[in-house]
Design an enzyme around this catalytic site. Structure first.
Site, PDB file in Angstrom:
ATOM      1  N   ARG A 172      67.580  26.708  45.280  1.00 37.46           N
ATOM      2  CA  ARG A 172      68.396  25.649  45.909  1.00 37.46           C
ATOM      3  C   ARG A 172      67.600  24.790  46.891  1.00 37.46           C
ATOM      4  O   ARG A 172      68.156  24.238  47.838  1.00 37.46           O
ATOM      5  CB  ARG A 172      69.629  26.244  46.591  1.00 37.46           C
ATOM      6  CG  ARG A 172      70.618  26.861  45.614  1.00 37.46           C
ATOM      7  CD  ARG A 172      71.932  27.205  46.296  1.00 37.46           C
ATOM      8  NE  ARG A 172      72.894  27.653  45.307  1.00 37.46           N
ATOM      9  CZ  ARG A 172      73.075  28.935  44.952  1.00 37.46           C
ATOM     10  NH1 ARG A 172      72.335  29.878  45.527  1.00 37.46           N
ATOM     11  NH2 ARG A 172      73.970  29.263  44.044  1.00 37.46           N
ATOM     12  N   LYS A 206      57.391   0.049  50.185  1.00 34.22           N
ATOM     13  CA  LYS A 206      58.356   0.984  49.635  1.00 34.22           C
ATOM     14  C   LYS A 206      58.959   1.855  50.720  1.00 34.22           C
ATOM     15  O   LYS A 206      60.151   2.172  50.688  1.00 34.22           O
ATOM     16  CB  LYS A 206      57.707   1.846  48.554  1.00 34.22           C
ATOM     17  CG  LYS A 206      58.749   2.714  47.854  1.00 34.22           C
ATOM     18  CD  LYS A 206      58.311   3.255  46.529  1.00 34.22           C
ATOM     19  CE  LYS A 206      59.482   3.966  45.846  1.00 34.22           C
ATOM     20  NZ  LYS A 206      59.090   4.566  44.565  1.00 34.22           N
ATOM     21  N   GLU A 239      69.818   4.785  47.121  1.00 28.53           N
ATOM     22  CA  GLU A 239      70.180   3.642  46.273  1.00 28.53           C
ATOM     23  C   GLU A 239      71.697   3.463  46.231  1.00 28.53           C
ATOM     24  O   GLU A 239      72.303   3.311  45.180  1.00 28.53           O
ATOM     25  CB  GLU A 239      69.622   3.837  44.855  1.00 28.53           C
ATOM     26  CG  GLU A 239      69.409   2.532  44.109  1.00 28.53           C
ATOM     27  CD  GLU A 239      68.594   2.710  42.837  1.00 28.53           C
ATOM     28  OE1 GLU A 239      68.900   2.025  41.865  1.00 28.53           O
ATOM     29  OE2 GLU A 239      67.660   3.525  42.825  1.00 28.53           O
ATOM     30  N   ASN A 271      63.652  -1.966  41.274  1.00 27.67           N
ATOM     31  CA  ASN A 271      63.763  -1.923  39.818  1.00 27.67           C
ATOM     32  C   ASN A 271      63.424  -3.258  39.161  1.00 27.67           C
ATOM     33  O   ASN A 271      63.714  -3.449  37.975  1.00 27.67           O
ATOM     34  CB  ASN A 271      65.179  -1.495  39.412  1.00 27.67           C
ATOM     35  CG  ASN A 271      65.440  -0.027  39.702  1.00 27.67           C
ATOM     36  OD1 ASN A 271      64.652   0.829  39.342  1.00 27.67           O
ATOM     37  ND2 ASN A 271      66.539   0.253  40.380  1.00 27.67           N
ATOM     38  N   HIS A 276      53.943   3.788  31.501  1.00 31.49           N
ATOM     39  CA  HIS A 276      55.011   3.228  32.325  1.00 31.49           C
ATOM     40  C   HIS A 276      54.590   1.916  32.980  1.00 31.49           C
ATOM     41  O   HIS A 276      55.347   0.932  32.968  1.00 31.49           O
ATOM     42  CB  HIS A 276      55.415   4.236  33.403  1.00 31.49           C
ATOM     43  CG  HIS A 276      56.433   3.700  34.370  1.00 31.49           C
ATOM     44  ND1 HIS A 276      57.729   3.395  34.007  1.00 31.49           N
ATOM     45  CD2 HIS A 276      56.335   3.385  35.702  1.00 31.49           C
ATOM     46  CE1 HIS A 276      58.392   2.931  35.057  1.00 31.49           C
ATOM     47  NE2 HIS A 276      57.569   2.919  36.094  1.00 31.49           N
TER      48      HIS A 276
END
Length: 538
Positions: free
Chosen positions: A289, A394, A404, A415, A436
């Site tokens: 967790r 960023k 977001e 994006n 990518h």
């Protein structure tokens, strides 16, 4: 400031280094004795070590707050957490003079001013001190191994190390729940233990890397961790490439970590590119967790983008990054030396995200146009600037919109070009045909072209964006890619993108460099027409 074990030569080297640098020399022990009116041995005998360390800390704090000096300290000074914090905050440069036991023993035996050694076996004392202090010495800015060289030779080596050293940049990501730093600089892997230890709950880690990165950079990382006495519970290697970002590989990584005995205080270190960072970060988010997590990105793409912000995840057959979690790292170490080992294609792919950040920020775009080709030719200063400014941008966006959640603007602006890019990647099946960053480059060109068609920006922008991407060796249009795409199939992929809301595709569009916005008000026919005009099949 010179730190290290008793007998390492801090005073001898410090005096000579001060002459070469044209600075005063101070010895912390002498300053303490002058302030107390007692010798070090007398302070220890009368008041004990705790009292001595408190006075030592005050003396060092006073010295570093004053004019520049070369300062030699007692062997235990840098092992004090508050003293290390004072030095970090002061901006002092610390040099660890590291020597082995035979060298140290020859220098300290028979000296009466070494209270820790009186009436005791020097070998055992030195061994015990090393065990306790080396993890803290590893936090020094520079490490200089000292042999039986003359003081002049060692001083010359220290001077050269100082001249060639550049302080790494530290960018704060000031999130409300847990702030962390992005450290950008060279030689960080070999200092990893010292850089990480102040930020982790324990000196226990598990490393996740891939079969391409591990042979290049794992040895340096292990050395840096060993210097600070870290225990590496597990090293998990996955196959390189986007194909490793899948649920089956996530399960395998989790099984390997748990079978190695990781606990809630074991930190997962991601050593590699964006795939490793996303996969290891997701594993850290769900194992027990939640485990502490550190990003050590080794590609330009990961350093400028995926390592910052806490997004982790894997791909599904329906699309990219559709399963994942927000899990912020404790710290990010972006060692720019690793970029020298990248194949040219991988380096260029990273520039796709740098160009995106330029369009988002404004002035950075003009810098990209002027310096992009040099960066892609391996210019170290240009690459460092690209990483630093991309991380700065960023970090600011992430702090303002960590998860977001803003419907307009915020983190969604990152994006730009990605609605197109993710569709292209999904159509390729994440098989390595399209990287990518290459997909992002094509997506940026498409986003600029769509913006111009809809009247949001001037007609010069599509050509300007595509020209820059081509100048850095990136594909700029769909027809530049090595395979054919169906416009209808790409639209279908976009409709499954995680940014879709209420069935409407969302795009980030451009008015100017530094002026971008999100919108769902884009006619699907305009997107379809654009894709066909740019090279997708009808």
């Amino acid at each position: 400031m010179l730190v290290g074990m008793p007998g390492a030569g801090k005073s001898a080297i410090g005096k000579r280094l001060a002459v070469r640098l044209g600075l005063p020399f101070l010895d912390a022990d002498t300053e303490i004795e002058n302030a107390a009116g007692l010798t070090i041995a007398e302070i220890f005998a009368r008041y004990g070590e705790a009292h001595f360390r408190d006075g030592e800390r005050r003396v060092i704090s006073r010295i570093v707050a004053g004019p520049p000096v070369v300062l030699a300290t007692g062997g235990g000074a840098y092992a004090d957490a508050r003293t290390r914090q004072i030095l970090r905050e002061s901006g002092a440069v610390t040099i660890w003079l590291r020597a082995d036991i035979p060298v140290l023993k020859r220098r300290i035996v028979g000296r009466s001013n070494r209270p820790l050694f009186i009436g005791r076996d020097p070998d055992q004392v030195l061994q015990d001190l090393m065990q306790r202090r080396y993890p803290f010495y590893a936090e020094a800015d520079l490490t200089l191994d000292c042999f039986d060289d003359t003081p002049e030779i060692t001083t010359s080596r220290a001077e050269r190390a100082l001249i060639g050293w550049q302080r790494p940049a530290r960018l704060p990501v000031a999130l409300s729940e847990r702030a962390y730093e992005v450290v950008v600089g060279c030689g960080l892997l070999s200092r990893a233990g010292g850089l990480l230890s102040p930020h982790l709950p324990a000196r226990r880690v598990a490393i996740v890397s891939d079969a391409s990165v591990a042979p290049l950079h794992l040895p340096a990382l292990r050395t840096g961790l060993d210097d600070a006495h870290f225990e590496v519970r597990a090293t998990v290697e996955v196959p390189p490439g986007e194909g490793s970002k899948r649920m089956a590989m996530l399960e395998e990584v989790l099984e390997r970590l748990l079978s190695a005995g990781v606990d809630r205080s074991t930190t997962v270190i991601a050593l590699g590119g964006g795939v490793v960072g996303d996969l290891a970060g997701f594993a850290a988010a769900v194992a027990l967790r939640g485990l502490p997590f550190v990003q050590v990105p080794t590609t330009l793409l990961a350093q400028v983008d995926s390592s910052v912000g806490g997004k982790t995840g894997v791909n599904l057959s329906a699309g990219k990054n559709l399963a994942g979690a927000f899990h912020q790292p404790r710290i990010v170490l972006a060692d720019t030396d690793t970029l020298a080992t990248l194949p040219p294609r991988e380096l260029r792919a990273g520039w796709g995200e740098v160009a995106k950040h330029g369009l988002l920020q404004g002035p950075l775009w003009e810098w990209c146009e002027a310096n992009g080709p040099a960066a892609m030719a391996g210019d170290r200063d240009a690459l460092r600037h690209a990483v630093l400014e991309s991380c700065r941008l960023k970090a600011g966006v992430v702090v303002a919109d960590e998860r977001e959640e803003q419907k307009e603007g915020g983190r969604a602006l990152l994006n730009l070009g990605h609605t197109f890019a993710h569709a292209l990647e999904a159509e390729c099946g994440y098989d390595g045909t399209l990287l990518h960053g290459e997909a992002v480059a094509v997506g940026l060109g498409l986003a600029a072209a769509l913006s111009a068609r809809l009247g949001h920006c001037s007609q010069e922008w599509p050509g300007r964006v595509m020209e820059h991407l081509a100048a850095t060796g990136l594909p700029a249009r769909v027809k530049d890619l090595p395979r054919r795409f169906s416009a209808e199939a790409l639209i279908g992929r976009m409709r499954k993108d995680k940014k879709v809301r209420d069935g409407a595709m969302r795009f980030v569009l451009l008015r100017n460099a530094g002026d971008v916005f999100t919108t769902a008000d884009v006619p699907p026919d305009a997107v379809l027409s654009l894709l066909r005009d740019e090279g997708a099949a009808a």
